[in-house]
Structures are given as structure tokens and as C-alpha cells.
Scaffold this motif. Sequence first.
Motif, PDB file in Angstrom:
ATOM      1  N   TYR A  48      10.396  -4.074  -7.077  1.00  0.00           N
ATOM      2  CA  TYR A  48      11.007  -5.302  -6.572  1.00  0.00           C
ATOM      3  C   TYR A  48      10.212  -5.783  -5.358  1.00  0.00           C
ATOM      4  O   TYR A  48       9.919  -4.992  -4.443  1.00  0.00           O
ATOM      5  CB  TYR A  48      12.467  -5.035  -6.174  1.00  0.00           C
ATOM      6  CG  TYR A  48      13.052  -6.145  -5.331  1.00  0.00           C
ATOM      7  CD1 TYR A  48      13.462  -7.342  -5.910  1.00  0.00           C
ATOM      8  CD2 TYR A  48      13.161  -6.013  -3.942  1.00  0.00           C
ATOM      9  CE1 TYR A  48      13.960  -8.377  -5.138  1.00  0.00           C
ATOM     10  CE2 TYR A  48      13.666  -7.040  -3.163  1.00  0.00           C
ATOM     11  CZ  TYR A  48      14.059  -8.217  -3.762  1.00  0.00           C
ATOM     12  OH  TYR A  48      14.549  -9.252  -2.990  1.00  0.00           O
ATOM     13  N   ASP A  49       9.865  -7.041  -5.361  1.00  0.00           N
ATOM     14  CA  ASP A  49       9.177  -7.633  -4.203  1.00  0.00           C
ATOM     15  C   ASP A  49       9.597  -9.100  -4.139  1.00  0.00           C
ATOM     16  O   ASP A  49       9.559  -9.797  -5.158  1.00  0.00           O
ATOM     17  CB  ASP A  49       7.649  -7.523  -4.378  1.00  0.00           C
ATOM     18  CG  ASP A  49       6.912  -7.677  -3.052  1.00  0.00           C
ATOM     19  OD1 ASP A  49       6.286  -6.693  -2.592  1.00  0.00           O
ATOM     20  OD2 ASP A  49       6.973  -8.787  -2.467  1.00  0.00           O
ATOM     21  N   PRO A  50      10.010  -9.583  -2.962  1.00  0.00           N
ATOM     22  CA  PRO A  50      10.494 -10.965  -2.895  1.00  0.00           C
ATOM     23  C   PRO A  50       9.370 -11.993  -2.986  1.00  0.00           C
ATOM     24  O   PRO A  50       9.647 -13.191  -3.116  1.00  0.00           O
ATOM     25  CB  PRO A  50      11.182 -11.031  -1.522  1.00  0.00           C
ATOM     26  CG  PRO A  50      10.557  -9.955  -0.711  1.00  0.00           C
ATOM     27  CD  PRO A  50      10.133  -8.883  -1.671  1.00  0.00           C
TER      28      PRO A  50
ATOM     29  N   PRO B  88       7.534  -3.828   4.702  1.00  0.00           N
ATOM     30  CA  PRO B  88       6.625  -3.722   5.856  1.00  0.00           C
ATOM     31  C   PRO B  88       7.386  -3.726   7.184  1.00  0.00           C
ATOM     32  O   PRO B  88       8.432  -4.357   7.298  1.00  0.00           O
ATOM     33  CB  PRO B  88       5.749  -4.967   5.728  1.00  0.00           C
ATOM     34  CG  PRO B  88       6.569  -5.945   4.943  1.00  0.00           C
ATOM     35  CD  PRO B  88       7.436  -5.127   4.026  1.00  0.00           C
ATOM     36  N   THR B  89       6.838  -3.011   8.167  1.00  0.00           N
ATOM     37  CA  THR B  89       7.403  -3.011   9.531  1.00  0.00           C
ATOM     38  C   THR B  89       6.258  -3.215  10.524  1.00  0.00           C
ATOM     39  O   THR B  89       5.921  -2.315  11.293  1.00  0.00           O
ATOM     40  CB  THR B  89       8.122  -1.686   9.833  1.00  0.00           C
ATOM     41  OG1 THR B  89       7.235  -0.593   9.512  1.00  0.00           O
ATOM     42  CG2 THR B  89       9.396  -1.527   9.035  1.00  0.00           C
ATOM     43  N   PRO B  90       5.651  -4.394  10.510  1.00  0.00           N
ATOM     44  CA  PRO B  90       4.474  -4.598  11.378  1.00  0.00           C
ATOM     45  C   PRO B  90       4.887  -4.678  12.853  1.00  0.00           C
ATOM     46  O   PRO B  90       6.010  -5.079  13.155  1.00  0.00           O
ATOM     47  CB  PRO B  90       3.939  -5.953  10.905  1.00  0.00           C
ATOM     48  CG  PRO B  90       5.124  -6.662  10.334  1.00  0.00           C
ATOM     49  CD  PRO B  90       6.022  -5.591   9.770  1.00  0.00           C
TER      50      PRO B  90
ATOM     51  N   SER C 101       9.576   3.198   4.986  1.00  0.00           N
ATOM     52  CA  SER C 101       8.838   2.392   5.968  1.00  0.00           C
ATOM     53  C   SER C 101       8.754   3.150   7.296  1.00  0.00           C
ATOM     54  O   SER C 101       9.638   3.939   7.625  1.00  0.00           O
ATOM     55  CB  SER C 101       9.562   1.069   6.219  1.00  0.00           C
ATOM     56  OG  SER C 101       9.773   0.383   5.008  1.00  0.00           O
ATOM     57  N   ALA C 102       7.696   2.873   8.072  1.00  0.00           N
ATOM     58  CA  ALA C 102       7.572   3.489   9.396  1.00  0.00           C
ATOM     59  C   ALA C 102       8.630   2.877  10.310  1.00  0.00           C
ATOM     60  O   ALA C 102       8.696   1.649  10.443  1.00  0.00           O
ATOM     61  CB  ALA C 102       6.177   3.221   9.954  1.00  0.00           C
ATOM     62  N   VAL C 103       9.463   3.712  10.907  1.00  0.00           N
ATOM     63  CA  VAL C 103      10.549   3.220  11.771  1.00  0.00           C
ATOM     64  C   VAL C 103      10.746   4.191  12.944  1.00  0.00           C
ATOM     65  O   VAL C 103      10.141   5.252  12.989  1.00  0.00           O
ATOM     66  CB  VAL C 103      11.887   3.093  10.996  1.00  0.00           C
ATOM     67  CG1 VAL C 103      11.800   2.032   9.923  1.00  0.00           C
ATOM     68  CG2 VAL C 103      12.320   4.431  10.387  1.00  0.00           C
TER      69      VAL C 103
ATOM     70  N   SER D 191       0.809  -1.224   0.000  1.00  0.00           N
ATOM     71  CA  SER D 191       0.000   0.000   0.000  1.00  0.00           C
ATOM     72  C   SER D 191       0.837   1.267   0.000  1.00  0.00           C
ATOM     73  O   SER D 191       0.318   2.340  -0.296  1.00  0.00           O
ATOM     74  CB  SER D 191      -0.927   0.049   1.207  1.00  0.00           C
ATOM     75  OG  SER D 191      -0.999  -1.128   1.869  1.00  0.00           O
ATOM     76  N   THR D 192       2.123   1.187   0.348  1.00  0.00           N
ATOM     77  CA  THR D 192       2.991   2.364   0.274  1.00  0.00           C
ATOM     78  C   THR D 192       3.772   2.363  -1.033  1.00  0.00           C
ATOM     79  O   THR D 192       3.855   3.394  -1.714  1.00  0.00           O
ATOM     80  CB  THR D 192       4.000   2.348   1.445  1.00  0.00           C
ATOM     81  OG1 THR D 192       3.270   2.171   2.651  1.00  0.00           O
ATOM     82  CG2 THR D 192       4.796   3.623   1.520  1.00  0.00           C
ATOM     83  N   GLY D 193       4.347   1.226  -1.383  1.00  0.00           N
ATOM     84  CA  GLY D 193       5.234   1.147  -2.541  1.00  0.00           C
ATOM     85  C   GLY D 193       4.522   1.316  -3.874  1.00  0.00           C
ATOM     86  O   GLY D 193       5.017   2.017  -4.768  1.00  0.00           O
TER      87      GLY D 193
HETATM   88  N1  LIG Z   1      -0.123   1.834   4.191  1.00  0.00           N
HETATM   89  C1  LIG Z   1       0.048   3.109   4.528  1.00  0.00           C
HETATM   90  O1  LIG Z   1      -0.849   3.926   4.379  1.00  0.00           O
HETATM   91  C2  LIG Z   1       1.384   3.558   5.078  1.00  0.00           C
HETATM   92  C3  LIG Z   1       1.615   4.901   5.239  1.00  0.00           C
HETATM   93  C4  LIG Z   1       2.845   5.302   5.670  1.00  0.00           C
HETATM   94  C5  LIG Z   1       3.827   4.389   5.954  1.00  0.00           C
HETATM   95  N2  LIG Z   1       3.581   3.072   5.833  1.00  0.00           N
HETATM   96  C6  LIG Z   1       4.677   2.165   6.135  1.00  0.00           C
HETATM   97  O2  LIG Z   1       5.226   1.657   4.934  1.00  0.00           O
HETATM   98  C7  LIG Z   1       5.709   0.345   5.151  1.00  0.00           C
HETATM   99  C8  LIG Z   1       5.062  -0.611   4.163  1.00  0.00           C
HETATM  100  O3  LIG Z   1       3.691  -0.678   4.456  1.00  0.00           O
HETATM  101  P1  LIG Z   1       2.616  -1.211   3.427  1.00  0.00           P
HETATM  102  O4  LIG Z   1       1.298  -0.798   3.981  1.00  0.00           O
HETATM  103  O5  LIG Z   1       2.979  -0.820   2.036  1.00  0.00           O
HETATM  104  O6  LIG Z   1       2.819  -2.794   3.603  1.00  0.00           O
HETATM  105  P2  LIG Z   1       2.124  -3.941   2.736  1.00  0.00           P
HETATM  106  O7  LIG Z   1       2.019  -5.098   3.659  1.00  0.00           O
HETATM  107  O8  LIG Z   1       0.933  -3.416   2.031  1.00  0.00           O
HETATM  108  O9  LIG Z   1       3.201  -4.278   1.605  1.00  0.00           O
HETATM  109  C9  LIG Z   1       4.515  -4.613   1.870  1.00  0.00           C
HETATM  110  C10 LIG Z   1       5.101  -5.284   0.631  1.00  0.00           C
HETATM  111  O10 LIG Z   1       6.477  -5.443   0.889  1.00  0.00           O
HETATM  112  C11 LIG Z   1       6.859  -6.738   0.459  1.00  0.00           C
HETATM  113  N3  LIG Z   1       8.064  -7.162   1.163  1.00  0.00           N
HETATM  114  C12 LIG Z   1       8.186  -8.002   2.213  1.00  0.00           C
HETATM  115  N4  LIG Z   1       9.494  -8.184   2.503  1.00  0.00           N
HETATM  116  C13 LIG Z   1      10.195  -7.431   1.629  1.00  0.00           C
HETATM  117  C14 LIG Z   1      11.571  -7.226   1.392  1.00  0.00           C
HETATM  118  N5  LIG Z   1      12.476  -7.818   2.151  1.00  0.00           N
HETATM  119  N6  LIG Z   1      11.943  -6.430   0.390  1.00  0.00           N
HETATM  120  C15 LIG Z   1      11.037  -5.824  -0.388  1.00  0.00           C
HETATM  121  N7  LIG Z   1       9.707  -5.986  -0.225  1.00  0.00           N
HETATM  122  C16 LIG Z   1       9.293  -6.779   0.772  1.00  0.00           C
HETATM  123  C17 LIG Z   1       5.662  -7.606   0.733  1.00  0.00           C
HETATM  124  O11 LIG Z   1       5.704  -8.791  -0.062  1.00  0.00           O
HETATM  125  C18 LIG Z   1       4.523  -6.666   0.341  1.00  0.00           C
HETATM  126  O12 LIG Z   1       4.214  -6.780  -1.017  1.00  0.00           O
HETATM  127  C19 LIG Z   1       5.399   0.028   6.605  1.00  0.00           C
HETATM  128  O13 LIG Z   1       6.510   0.362   7.383  1.00  0.00           O
HETATM  129  C20 LIG Z   1       4.262   0.949   6.924  1.00  0.00           C
HETATM  130  O14 LIG Z   1       4.181   1.218   8.306  1.00  0.00           O
HETATM  131  C21 LIG Z   1       2.375   2.640   5.381  1.00  0.00           C
END
Ligand SMILES: NC(=O)c1ccc[n+]([C@@H]2O[C@H](COP(=O)([O-])OP(=O)(O)OC[C@H]3O[C@@H](n4cnc5c(N)ncnc54)[C@H](O)[C@@H]3O)[C@@H](O)[C@H]2O)c1
Length: 423
Positions: free
Chosen positions: A31-33, A84-86, A119-121, A12-14
Motif C-alpha cells: 500500500y502506498d498513497p 518515511p520519517t524524514p 520506520s525510524a522513530v 527503500s525499507t518497504g
Molecule cells: N532506507 C533504509 O535503509 C532504512 C533503514 C532503516 C529504517 N529506515 C526508515 O524506514 C522509513 C522509510 O524509509 P524509506 O527509506 O523506505 O523511505 P522512502 O522515501 O524510500 O519510501 C517511503 C515510501 O512511503 C510512501 N509513503 C508516504 N506517505 C505514506 C503513508 N502515509 N502511508 C504509506 N506510505 C507512505 C512514499 O510514497 C514512499 O513510497 C523511514 O523512517 C526510514 O528512516 C530506512
Amino acid sequence: MPADLAVLGLGSTGLPLAQAATAAGVGVIGYDPDPATVADINAGRVPPGSLAAADLRRMLACGFRATADPAVLGRVRTAVICAPTPPGEDHALDLSAVATAARALAAHLRPHTTVVLESAVYPGTTEGYLRPLLESHGLRAGRDFHLAYSPGRLDPGNRAFQLANTPKVVGGCTPACTEAAAAFYGRFTERIVRARGTREAEAVKLLETNYRHVNIAFANEMAVFCHDLGVDLWDVIRCAETKPFGFQAFRPGPGVGGPAAPLDPNAAPHFTPPAHPRLPGHPLRMVELAQEVNSRMPRYVVQRAAALLNEHGKSLRGARVLLLGVTYKADLADQQGAPAREIGTRLLELGAQLCYHDPYVPQWRVMDRPVPRADSLWEAAADADLTLLLQHHRTYDLQGLAVKAQLLLDTRGATPAGAAARL
Ligand SMILES: NC(=O)c1ccc[n+]([C@@H]2O[C@H](COP(=O)([O-])OP(=O)(O)OC[C@H]3O[C@@H](n4cnc5c(N)ncnc54)[C@H](O)[C@@H]3O)[C@@H](O)[C@H]2O)c1
């Protein structure tokens, strides 16, 4: 084919980042693993909660491709990590995907690349955790490549503010790193805001995320308090928000969902010195308290449901309860962290018979059991002993529902005053 930009992590961010850059004419590789994610994206299937399918189709038509092959990372000028940083069991963010992404990138990193973490850190992560991983193959941040942090600021479903017109905060390890990141984002965002460094930019994320949790917690605490006093909080908020300065209205609800968990740097054990040479070592009390108050809300909603049934001579055990809206945000399909699941679990444990309605969720499970989906909303509301509004999707006609439902508990303050019981 070489691309200008690699986005690491296509969620959702990338993906929205890749979309905004592609639309501005930047050559982007994703790139996504996860091979399933890569196959879906290349076939035009969007991961839930990321993009509209039409946007992805347009990106693919412009040459965007996803891959699980890290070799592509050695052929780009900019790499943005959106892994992701859950939060883990102990509420600390799990940074392992950032580390894995960094190792994949480090193995292919070329001089003059700009690397940005989104990522959120916790403050200190970019320089204390990411930097050593990226430097493991000999290149130095600030000398051989640029390194910066930029907080993700997406608001899914917001039609007024998208990536391009939301100011982008960037903070680099050196002024040149900041400028490199600013030049990159300046290609597709209208306004760049330079932080003094990576830690300030990371702390922006901390402040913005916790602001939401703390303010919602205050509204939730007021909701419980005002109900006990017999005061209509929704009316209080309606009046208070007319103050033209110094007040921003937040509303209570059944719990806080969404991808952004509260950020408490005290939960960050990984890189205390030297990243935090002066870590104060005392908890962020407001954040802890907000988590405590907000996490009590699902239980409170169930108590209010039981009390409402009781007032009408019914018990929760055996009652038919219709849950309306099980997503974390109105008018979206995303269920991440939505309180509906805990509320459903508690209701089932107390013996209620559940069904649900949500125009965005075709199937829903609680305690590993499928919950029956109501096809006809009004019939289901008339049939249920209690209708519990958890999410106010725009399509719900609440005035009509209040008339149809035997009992309506509105946790969003969306029904007209007097038409239903409100949180
Ligand atoms: N969703 C939001 O609105 C939002 C807003 C601001 C910040 N963030 C932060 O952005 C980060 C990503 O969140 P998201 O919502 O996009 O997560 P997400 O779960 O939607 O997507 C994460 C993607 O990263 C991939 N991934 C996993 N391991 C990886 C690796 N080693 N290298 C590359 N890709 C990898 C996963 O397969 C997945 O496709 C988090 O830290 C989140 O807190 C999210």
C-alpha cells in the motif's frame, strides 16, 4: 484477493521487506498513497535505491501488487508500517506520514491483526503516538490486536547481509504482541531477537543509528587534527585496526550521507507525557557534537581543495574542478544526503568551474543548474586543475587517476600513500 501481509510505504525499507516475504511464499500486498509509485511498481519500474528490477519482476510474477486503496488493509493478518520519517528543519523527525498511514490502517483494522512499525522513530513513539491513532476506532492494542516495533536494518548494496540473514529485533506492547511479531518475521528471517518491549526495540534503532554518526564524527575530527599535525591518519587507522579486540575502524570522509539521520529524542516534542514519563530533559551531547563535526566536513573539504590549488599557484576562482562520485555510498546510485551537493555549491559560489563523473548518475544538478558530465574520465582528470574524489566507486582505477590528474584530493583515503593528497 486477501493477502497475509500489507506493507505500508513502498520505498527503500518497504519494498525489500515485501520482496523477502514474497520470496518466502507469504502473500503480500503493497500500500502506498502515491499513485505514481503504485503505477511504477505494478509496471515493474523500481523506485531508485530500493530493489533490483529482476527482484520486482519475480515478486509481480508471484502475485505481489501495489495499491493506493486502503480498503486492502482490512483483509490482512499482518500490517507493517514503513512510512518515511524524514528530519524536518529543526532536525526533529517528521512523523506525519506514520500518522497518515496509521489513520488509513485504523479505519480498516480487524481484530487479531499484527501491526508492526519499522520506520525510524524515537523511543516511545509506538505506544505514545502510534497506538492512540490505531485505537481510534475502538480496538485495543494488546487485547484486540498485536502491536510491535522492529527497527529496519537494511544495508543497501551489502551482498553478505540481506533481510533474511540479518537478525530481526522485535519488541511488542505485551509479550503476546512480541510473540506475534516474532512469528511473523520468523517466516522469512533466520534469527529473531526479542527486546523487552517497544521502547527497547526503538532504542536499538537509536543506538545503531547514532553509533554510526558518532564514530564517523570521531574519525572526521581526527582527520582534521592529524592533517594539522602532519600525521597520516589513514596509516594510523591501518595500524590501529590490526588490534584484534576493542577497536572497530571508522573512516573519515567528506560528510555523512544516507537515509538514516541522527536520532535525538530531545527533538521529539509530540508526545512527552505519558510516553516519556521520565524524560531526562538533557541533550544527547555526543549526538549533537557528531552532527556539528560531520556537518562541517563539506566546508573543510572545500578549504583543503583551495589550499591545495594555492600550493600550486592557482586559485579556486576560475579553476576547473572535477568531482568524482556524487552518491552517498560507493557502487550505488542513491544520492540521499550525499555531501557532494554542498561541496559543489560551495565550489560554484567560490567561482570554480565544475564538472563531475559518476557511473551511476547520468545527470546532476547543483544550485538548480546542470553540471556538465565528463564522458572520458581520464581526459577530464588530465584537463581539470583539481580532481576531487568524493566517492570511491569500485570502477575507479585510482592509481591510474593519480598519474593522469594534475592534482588529486582523495577524501576517501583510497589512493596509495604518496600518490595523491588525502583528507
Ligand atoms: N532506507 C533504509 O535503509 C532504512 C533503514 C532503516 C529504517 N529506515 C526508515 O524506514 C522509513 C522509510 O524509509 P524509506 O527509506 O523506505 O523511505 P522512502 O522515501 O524510500 O519510501 C517511503 C515510501 O512511503 C510512501 N509513503 C508516504 N506517505 C505514506 C503513508 N502515509 N502511508 C504509506 N506510505 C507512505 C512514499 O510514497 C514512499 O513510497 C523511514 O523512517 C526510514 O528512516 C530506512
